[in-house]
Write a protein that holds these residues in place. Structure first.
Motif, mmCIF file in Angstrom:
data_model
loop_
_atom_site.group_PDB
_atom_site.id
_atom_site.type_symbol
_atom_site.label_atom_id
_atom_site.label_comp_id
_atom_site.label_asym_id
_atom_site.label_seq_id
_atom_site.Cartn_x
_atom_site.Cartn_y
_atom_site.Cartn_z
ATOM 1 N N GLU A 32 -3.059 10.437 -4.139
ATOM 2 C CA GLU A 32 -3.227 9.175 -4.858
ATOM 3 C C GLU A 32 -2.854 8.035 -3.917
ATOM 4 N N VAL A 33 -3.689 7.014 -3.848
ATOM 5 C CA VAL A 33 -3.446 5.836 -3.019
ATOM 6 C C VAL A 33 -3.456 4.612 -3.939
ATOM 7 N N ALA A 34 -2.395 3.798 -3.824
ATOM 8 C CA ALA A 34 -2.270 2.610 -4.683
ATOM 9 C C ALA A 34 -2.163 1.366 -3.809
ATOM 10 N N VAL A 35 -2.923 0.335 -4.171
ATOM 11 C CA VAL A 35 -2.877 -0.968 -3.513
ATOM 12 C C VAL A 35 -2.482 -2.005 -4.560
ATOM 13 N N ARG A 36 -1.401 -2.732 -4.254
ATOM 14 C CA ARG A 36 -0.946 -3.782 -5.167
ATOM 15 C C ARG A 36 -0.909 -5.099 -4.401
ATOM 16 N N TYR A 37 -1.680 -6.078 -4.911
ATOM 17 C CA TYR A 37 -1.806 -7.361 -4.229
ATOM 18 C C TYR A 37 -0.576 -8.243 -4.507
ATOM 19 N N GLY A 38 -0.160 -8.991 -3.470
ATOM 20 C CA GLY A 38 0.940 -9.935 -3.636
ATOM 21 C C GLY A 38 0.467 -11.217 -4.309
ATOM 22 N N ARG A 39 1.356 -11.814 -5.112
ATOM 23 C CA ARG A 39 1.053 -13.050 -5.835
ATOM 24 C C ARG A 39 2.163 -14.064 -5.551
ATOM 25 N N VAL B 208 0.861 -1.178 0.000
ATOM 26 C CA VAL B 208 0.000 0.000 0.000
ATOM 27 C C VAL B 208 0.901 1.232 0.000
ATOM 28 N N ALA B 209 0.652 2.145 -0.921
ATOM 29 C CA ALA B 209 1.432 3.379 -1.003
ATOM 30 C C ALA B 209 0.481 4.572 -1.181
ATOM 31 N N PRO B 210 0.576 5.566 -0.282
ATOM 32 C CA PRO B 210 1.437 5.615 0.901
ATOM 33 C C PRO B 210 1.009 4.610 1.947
ATOM 34 N N THR B 211 1.842 4.417 2.953
ATOM 35 C CA THR B 211 1.605 3.369 3.942
ATOM 36 C C THR B 211 0.337 3.636 4.732
ATOM 37 N N PRO B 212 -0.306 2.564 5.244
ATOM 38 C CA PRO B 212 -1.505 2.749 6.066
ATOM 39 C C PRO B 212 -1.218 3.657 7.260
ATOM 40 N N GLY B 213 -2.188 4.519 7.569
ATOM 41 C CA GLY B 213 -2.025 5.482 8.647
ATOM 42 C C GLY B 213 -1.591 6.850 8.182
ATOM 43 N N THR B 214 -1.167 6.970 6.906
ATOM 44 C CA THR B 214 -0.751 8.272 6.376
ATOM 45 C C THR B 214 -1.981 9.165 6.198
#
Length: 476
Positions: free
Chosen positions: A192-199, A179-185
């Motif tokens: 802009e907030v980006a979530v990229r799932y792990g595979r 998650v960018a920026p990190t949770p709690g920011t």
């Protein structure tokens, strides 16, 4: 200005201004239907003002009775003469018109019921309150661009930080997600907030298996993210293949430098081969017959490794070896002590061994036994051992020099045998004479005491004649 606004303005500032202003009449063309007039009666509007006026008084420490109410409704005051205006008379006498009598009636009511200023203050406060709340509402609202696994969208939110935004949007993240920026920011409008799932990727890299995680959407992106040198590498699937949330299995062999030593000269190649055998073939070297390599051919070739090709020629050798026999001894009370008689002679066995002899790069190696078989089994030898006590004397022969005779005949050796094999023992008995004296087996196999006893018996029978050359020693 609308009709309601016009009427309120007229009530507030008096009859003169209200009667001197002639409102626009938009509905005359629609006669005989009269327009809808929501504020024909001021009862509800006045109730609204009273309610908020009370609220205003409580907010500022005022209450009913804290000031003198000078307001009096029209029905409580003395009736005032109403002067009709020419235009009113004209309206009432004008046939076929409905709008003009109503406007005249409203003007009269405005004159008869003036609205005090105190009733306008709560209304203004309500408007100010609504305006302030709207400003705060607008200030809390944020326009955020949220991208979940590469799918962006713009949304409006009241969330204060990234964690709250993701919770509001129902976006769950795990330990391998980014998650960018990190949770709690903290968030601000325009962020802009980006979530990229792990595979999960079950990666076999240069023969080593392990499981790794990546947020890349393609195999090529995963290789770059994992730091795998992809140039010249073998990849088990297309690099443009997309990686789903369930992950995939990936086999990667990077390009390595390997040196092959064969036939006296080295060959250095760049290869992504999976086995030593494959790398040797890529170097243009053929293995024939018993040829092999210095490392296992199905092993994985490492970067910088030197592999030697072993040219092998070989032959087979067959050798026969003797198997010694065992000796089995059994006691025989009919034989004198110290006497052993071979009841059954032993026979050695034969074993045939096959050996492989290899010549590696011209050097003969130590033979290696590859096969062994017994051609003939060994036969055990059976020996009888006497247990009968040996007599020490024979009448008429005990006084003779038997030691001198033995020394002359056999050199004093009980097992001596002449070159022809006919005579044996201390006193060189032949087999017939020996057996006639009660001996068993061969004389040389009997003990010295038994041989001396048998020699004394022979002397009693035949004198010194059996020993023509050494018989004189008996008396010397």
């Amino acid at each position: 200005m609308s009709r309601v606004q016009h009427e309120t303005y007229g009530e507030t500032y008096g009859d003169t201004l209200g009667t001197s202003y002639e409102p626009y009449e938009p509905y005359d063309a629609l006669e005989p239907y009269a327009p809808f007039e929501p504020f024909e009666s001021f009862e509800s509007y006045e109730s609204y003002g009273d309610m908020h006026g009370d609220m205003y008084g409580e907010a500022y420490g005022l209450s009913h009775g804290a000031y003198e109410d000078t307001y009096r409704p029209a029905y409580e005051t003395a009736a005032q003469p109403v002067v009709s205006r020419p235009e009113d008379r004209a309206v009432t006498t004008s046939p076929g018109s409905r709008a003009r009598p109503r406007r005249a009636a409203r003007r009269r009511r405005a004159v008869e019921r003036p609205v005090p200023l105190r009733r306008l203050v709560p209304q203004a406060l309500v408007v100010a309150f609504l305006a302030g709340g709207t400003s705060a509402f607008v200030a809390k609202d944020k326009a955020i661009e949220l991208s979940v696994d590469g799918k962006p969208r713009t949304l409006h939110t009241f969330a204060d930080d990234v964690s709250e935004l993701l919770a509001d949007e129902g976006v769950a993240v795990g330990a391998h997600d980014v998650v960018a920026p990190t949770p709690g920011t903290a968030l601000a409008s325009g962020d802009e907030v980006a979530v990229r799932y792990g595979r999960p990727v079950r990666l076999t890299l240069d023969g080593q298996r392990r499981q790794v995680w990546t947020t890349a959407h393609t195999v090529d992106g995963a290789l770059e993210q994992l730091g795998v040198r992809a140039e010249g590498a073998y990849v088990s699937t297309s690099r443009s293949r997309r990686i789903g949330r369930e992950g995939l299995a990936l086999d990667v062999r990077t390009e390595r430098t390997v040196t092959i030593m064969a036939d006296g000269r080295p060959r250095t190649i760049r290869t992504n081969a999976a086995t030593v055998r494959e790398s040797v073939e890529q170097a243009g070297i053929t293995l024939e017959g018993q040829d092999t390599t210095s490392v296992p051919q199905d092993g994985f070739p490492r970067d910088g490794q030197t592999i030697t090709v072993l040219r092998i020629t070989g032959e087979r050798e067959v050798r026969e070896e003797s198997i010694p026999f065992d000796v089995f001894r059994t006691e025989d009370p009919s034989l004198f002590q110290g006497t052993e008689v071979v009841e059954r002679a032993g026979r050695p066995g034969v074993r045939r061994d096959t050996y492989s002899v290899r010549v590696v790069n011209g050097v003969r190696q130590k033979p290696r036994r590859t096969r062994s078989e017994v051609v003939r089994e060994a036969r055990t030898q059976v020996v009888k051992v006497g247990t009968k006590p040996v007599p020490t004397s024979v009448r008429g022969a005990d006084h003779l020099n038997w030691a001198g005779l033995a020394a002359c005949e056999s050199g004093g050796r009980p097992g001596a045998v002449d070159p022809s094999g006919t005579y044996g023992g201390l006193y060189q008995f032949d087999s017939r004479t020996w057996q006639s004296l009660g001996g068993e087996g061969r004389p040389q196999d009997a003990s010295a005491d038994e041989q001396t006893m048998r020699a004394k018996k022979l002397y009693v029978r035949r004198g010194a004649g059996p020993w023509p050359h050494c018989g004189a020693r008996l008396h010397g």
